[in-house]
Design a protein around this motif. Structure first.
Motif, PDB file in Angstrom:
ATOM      1  N   HIS A 135       3.070 -33.162 -21.702  1.00  0.00           N
ATOM      2  CA  HIS A 135       2.242 -32.572 -21.755  1.00  0.00           C
ATOM      3  C   HIS A 135       0.758 -31.887 -21.690  1.00  0.00           C
ATOM      4  CE1 HIS A 135       5.755 -29.331 -22.425  1.00  0.00           C
ATOM      5  NE2 HIS A 135       6.312 -30.157 -23.204  1.00  0.00           N
ATOM      6  N   PHE A 136      -0.005 -31.372 -21.149  1.00  0.00           N
ATOM      7  CA  PHE A 136      -1.637 -31.727 -21.235  1.00  0.00           C
ATOM      8  C   PHE A 136      -1.853 -30.136 -22.274  1.00  0.00           C
ATOM      9  CE2 PHE A 136      -0.536 -33.510 -17.469  1.00  0.00           C
ATOM     10  CZ  PHE A 136      -0.628 -34.982 -17.870  1.00  0.00           C
ATOM     11  N   VAL A 137      -3.269 -30.422 -22.695  1.00  0.00           N
ATOM     12  CA  VAL A 137      -3.333 -29.374 -23.652  1.00  0.00           C
ATOM     13  C   VAL A 137      -4.040 -29.472 -23.975  1.00  0.00           C
ATOM     14  CG1 VAL A 137      -0.925 -29.126 -24.525  1.00  0.00           C
ATOM     15  CG2 VAL A 137      -2.523 -30.847 -26.055  1.00  0.00           C
ATOM     16  N   LYS A 138      -4.995 -27.888 -24.994  1.00  0.00           N
ATOM     17  CA  LYS A 138      -6.806 -28.231 -24.732  1.00  0.00           C
ATOM     18  C   LYS A 138      -7.208 -28.778 -26.710  1.00  0.00           C
ATOM     19  CE  LYS A 138      -7.695 -24.392 -22.223  1.00  0.00           C
ATOM     20  NZ  LYS A 138      -8.648 -22.587 -22.177  1.00  0.00           N
ATOM     21  N   GLU A 139      -6.055 -28.657 -27.120  1.00  0.00           N
ATOM     22  CA  GLU A 139      -6.516 -28.832 -28.219  1.00  0.00           C
ATOM     23  C   GLU A 139      -7.005 -30.565 -28.640  1.00  0.00           C
ATOM     24  OE1 GLU A 139      -4.065 -25.990 -28.690  1.00  0.00           O
ATOM     25  OE2 GLU A 139      -3.697 -27.394 -27.520  1.00  0.00           O
ATOM     26  N   PRO A 140      -7.818 -30.783 -29.169  1.00  0.00           N
ATOM     27  CA  PRO A 140      -9.018 -32.183 -29.641  1.00  0.00           C
ATOM     28  C   PRO A 140      -7.467 -33.165 -30.770  1.00  0.00           C
ATOM     29  CG  PRO A 140      -9.734 -30.695 -30.413  1.00  0.00           C
ATOM     30  CD  PRO A 140      -9.195 -30.051 -30.216  1.00  0.00           C
ATOM     31  N   VAL A 141      -7.427 -34.557 -30.375  1.00  0.00           N
ATOM     32  CA  VAL A 141      -6.172 -34.640 -30.509  1.00  0.00           C
ATOM     33  C   VAL A 141      -6.263 -34.705 -32.645  1.00  0.00           C
ATOM     34  CG1 VAL A 141      -5.983 -37.503 -31.877  1.00  0.00           C
ATOM     35  CG2 VAL A 141      -6.293 -36.505 -28.618  1.00  0.00           C
ATOM     36  N   SER A 142      -8.241 -35.017 -32.830  1.00  0.00           N
ATOM     37  CA  SER A 142      -8.524 -34.597 -34.638  1.00  0.00           C
ATOM     38  C   SER A 142      -6.479 -32.951 -35.084  1.00  0.00           C
ATOM     39  CB  SER A 142      -9.295 -34.461 -34.682  1.00  0.00           C
ATOM     40  OG  SER A 142     -10.538 -33.721 -34.075  1.00  0.00           O
ATOM     41  N   ASP A 143      -6.993 -32.281 -34.019  1.00  0.00           N
ATOM     42  CA  ASP A 143      -6.622 -30.800 -34.088  1.00  0.00           C
ATOM     43  C   ASP A 143      -5.504 -31.169 -34.645  1.00  0.00           C
ATOM     44  OD1 ASP A 143      -9.239 -30.071 -34.542  1.00  0.00           O
ATOM     45  OD2 ASP A 143      -8.951 -28.695 -32.940  1.00  0.00           O
ATOM     46  N   LEU A 144      -4.720 -32.227 -33.585  1.00  0.00           N
ATOM     47  CA  LEU A 144      -3.397 -31.895 -33.742  1.00  0.00           C
ATOM     48  C   LEU A 144      -2.907 -32.851 -34.752  1.00  0.00           C
ATOM     49  CD1 LEU A 144      -2.848 -33.318 -28.947  1.00  0.00           C
ATOM     50  CD2 LEU A 144      -1.836 -30.757 -31.356  1.00  0.00           C
ATOM     51  N   ILE A 145      -3.644 -34.133 -34.998  1.00  0.00           N
ATOM     52  CA  ILE A 145      -3.001 -35.107 -35.949  1.00  0.00           C
ATOM     53  C   ILE A 145      -2.782 -33.925 -37.646  1.00  0.00           C
ATOM     54  CG2 ILE A 145      -3.705 -36.660 -37.405  1.00  0.00           C
ATOM     55  CD1 ILE A 145      -5.221 -37.945 -35.422  1.00  0.00           C
ATOM     56  N   GLN A 146      -3.649 -32.885 -37.205  1.00  0.00           N
ATOM     57  CA  GLN A 146      -3.946 -32.243 -38.444  1.00  0.00           C
ATOM     58  C   GLN A 146      -2.025 -31.220 -38.678  1.00  0.00           C
ATOM     59  OE1 GLN A 146      -6.069 -31.931 -41.590  1.00  0.00           O
ATOM     60  NE2 GLN A 146      -4.237 -31.216 -41.659  1.00  0.00           N
ATOM     61  N   SER A 147      -2.912 -30.651 -37.398  1.00  0.00           N
ATOM     62  CA  SER A 147      -1.297 -29.470 -37.364  1.00  0.00           C
ATOM     63  C   SER A 147       0.168 -30.560 -37.540  1.00  0.00           C
ATOM     64  CB  SER A 147      -1.536 -28.829 -35.808  1.00  0.00           C
ATOM     65  OG  SER A 147      -2.512 -28.359 -35.870  1.00  0.00           O
ATOM     66  N   ILE A 148      -0.340 -31.270 -37.043  1.00  0.00           N
ATOM     67  CA  ILE A 148       1.133 -32.698 -37.375  1.00  0.00           C
ATOM     68  C   ILE A 148       1.160 -32.861 -38.233  1.00  0.00           C
ATOM     69  CG2 ILE A 148       2.445 -34.387 -36.421  1.00  0.00           C
ATOM     70  CD1 ILE A 148       0.956 -34.631 -33.929  1.00  0.00           C
ATOM     71  N   THR A 149       0.241 -32.721 -39.419  1.00  0.00           N
ATOM     72  CA  THR A 149       0.197 -33.770 -40.719  1.00  0.00           C
ATOM     73  C   THR A 149       1.173 -32.289 -41.657  1.00  0.00           C
ATOM     74  OG1 THR A 149      -1.118 -35.185 -40.410  1.00  0.00           O
ATOM     75  CG2 THR A 149      -0.778 -34.679 -42.696  1.00  0.00           C
ATOM     76  N   ASN A 150       0.317 -31.169 -41.510  1.00  0.00           N
ATOM     77  CA  ASN A 150       0.651 -30.510 -42.190  1.00  0.00           C
ATOM     78  C   ASN A 150       2.347 -29.644 -42.006  1.00  0.00           C
ATOM     79  OD1 ASN A 150      -1.202 -29.528 -42.688  1.00  0.00           O
ATOM     80  ND2 ASN A 150      -2.528 -28.052 -41.492  1.00  0.00           N
ATOM     81  N   TYR A 151       3.044 -29.801 -40.347  1.00  0.00           N
ATOM     82  CA  TYR A 151       4.144 -29.828 -40.273  1.00  0.00           C
ATOM     83  C   TYR A 151       5.010 -30.411 -40.831  1.00  0.00           C
ATOM     84  CZ  TYR A 151       8.543 -29.360 -37.686  1.00  0.00           C
ATOM     85  OH  TYR A 151       9.800 -29.185 -37.515  1.00  0.00           O
ATOM     86  N   TYR A 152       4.406 -32.005 -41.385  1.00  0.00           N
ATOM     87  CA  TYR A 152       5.849 -32.106 -41.844  1.00  0.00           C
ATOM     88  C   TYR A 152       5.638 -32.509 -43.019  1.00  0.00           C
ATOM     89  CZ  TYR A 152       5.907 -36.216 -37.937  1.00  0.00           C
ATOM     90  OH  TYR A 152       5.507 -36.489 -36.303  1.00  0.00           O
ATOM     91  N   GLN A 153       4.435 -31.585 -43.856  1.00  0.00           N
ATOM     92  CA  GLN A 153       4.326 -31.520 -45.038  1.00  0.00           C
ATOM     93  C   GLN A 153       5.150 -30.093 -45.343  1.00  0.00           C
ATOM     94  OE1 GLN A 153       0.419 -30.654 -46.041  1.00  0.00           O
ATOM     95  NE2 GLN A 153       0.125 -33.051 -46.092  1.00  0.00           N
ATOM     96  N   GLN A 154       4.979 -29.633 -44.502  1.00  0.00           N
ATOM     97  CA  GLN A 154       5.965 -27.808 -44.471  1.00  0.00           C
ATOM     98  C   GLN A 154       7.366 -28.180 -44.602  1.00  0.00           C
ATOM     99  OE1 GLN A 154       4.979 -25.921 -41.239  1.00  0.00           O
ATOM    100  NE2 GLN A 154       3.825 -24.343 -42.514  1.00  0.00           N
ATOM    101  N   ILE A 155       8.107 -29.455 -43.645  1.00  0.00           N
ATOM    102  CA  ILE A 155       9.516 -29.682 -43.183  1.00  0.00           C
ATOM    103  C   ILE A 155       9.949 -30.878 -44.231  1.00  0.00           C
ATOM    104  CG2 ILE A 155       9.640 -28.653 -41.992  1.00  0.00           C
ATOM    105  CD1 ILE A 155       9.765 -32.161 -40.746  1.00  0.00           C
ATOM    106  N   GLY A 156       8.569 -31.177 -45.577  1.00  0.00           N
ATOM    107  CA  GLY A 156       9.146 -32.133 -46.628  1.00  0.00           C
ATOM    108  C   GLY A 156       8.867 -33.715 -46.342  1.00  0.00           C
ATOM    109  N   LEU A 157       8.440 -34.279 -44.844  1.00  0.00           N
ATOM    110  CA  LEU A 157       8.870 -35.507 -44.301  1.00  0.00           C
ATOM    111  C   LEU A 157       8.002 -36.430 -45.142  1.00  0.00           C
ATOM    112  CD1 LEU A 157      10.526 -36.947 -42.511  1.00  0.00           C
ATOM    113  CD2 LEU A 157       8.497 -36.534 -40.978  1.00  0.00           C
ATOM    114  N   ILE A 158       6.404 -35.307 -45.553  1.00  0.00           N
ATOM    115  CA  ILE A 158       5.689 -36.562 -45.946  1.00  0.00           C
ATOM    116  C   ILE A 158       5.733 -36.674 -46.910  1.00  0.00           C
ATOM    117  CG2 ILE A 158       3.036 -36.505 -46.931  1.00  0.00           C
ATOM    118  CD1 ILE A 158       2.405 -35.454 -43.583  1.00  0.00           C
ATOM    119  N   LYS A 159       6.538 -36.016 -48.168  1.00  0.00           N
ATOM    120  CA  LYS A 159       6.546 -36.036 -49.782  1.00  0.00           C
ATOM    121  C   LYS A 159       7.190 -37.568 -49.693  1.00  0.00           C
ATOM    122  CE  LYS A 159       5.736 -31.599 -51.342  1.00  0.00           C
ATOM    123  NZ  LYS A 159       6.156 -30.408 -52.084  1.00  0.00           N
ATOM    124  N   LEU A 160       8.701 -37.304 -48.971  1.00  0.00           N
ATOM    125  CA  LEU A 160       9.365 -38.174 -48.809  1.00  0.00           C
ATOM    126  C   LEU A 160       8.809 -39.762 -48.336  1.00  0.00           C
ATOM    127  CD1 LEU A 160      12.575 -37.075 -46.993  1.00  0.00           C
ATOM    128  CD2 LEU A 160      11.895 -37.067 -49.849  1.00  0.00           C
TER     129      LEU A 160
END
Length: 72
Positions: free
Chosen positions: A38-63
């Motif tokens: 997928h080719f997207v407009k968002e810069p890599v740094s924004d995607l990393i932040q979004s992914i990190t937030n998602y992982y925190q929401q589902i509890g993956l980072i805490k584990l």
């Protein structure tokens, strides 16, 4: 799930758990574990932040953090 924007401006929701790699070529390219790109407009740094937030929401980072602490 994270929201991303195609180069044509259309947004869509992507399951971040299936992301294998993200590259800036110069457009940001997301490669999924099934090989689809997928080719997207968002810069890599924004995607990393979004992914990190998602992982925190589902509890993956805490584990992950808990395992590291217990292994020390």
């Amino acid at each position: 799930m994270i929201e991303v924007t195609r180069l044509n401006g259309q947004s869509f929701i992507l399951n971040a758990l299936f992301i294998e790699k993200i590259e800036s070529l110069p457009d940001t390219t997301i490669t999924l574990s099934n090989g689809k790109k997928h080719f997207v407009k968002e810069p890599v740094s924004d995607l990393i932040q979004s992914i990190t937030n998602y992982y925190q929401q589902i509890g993956l980072i805490k584990l992950t953090q808990k395992e590291v602490i217990e292994d020390e």
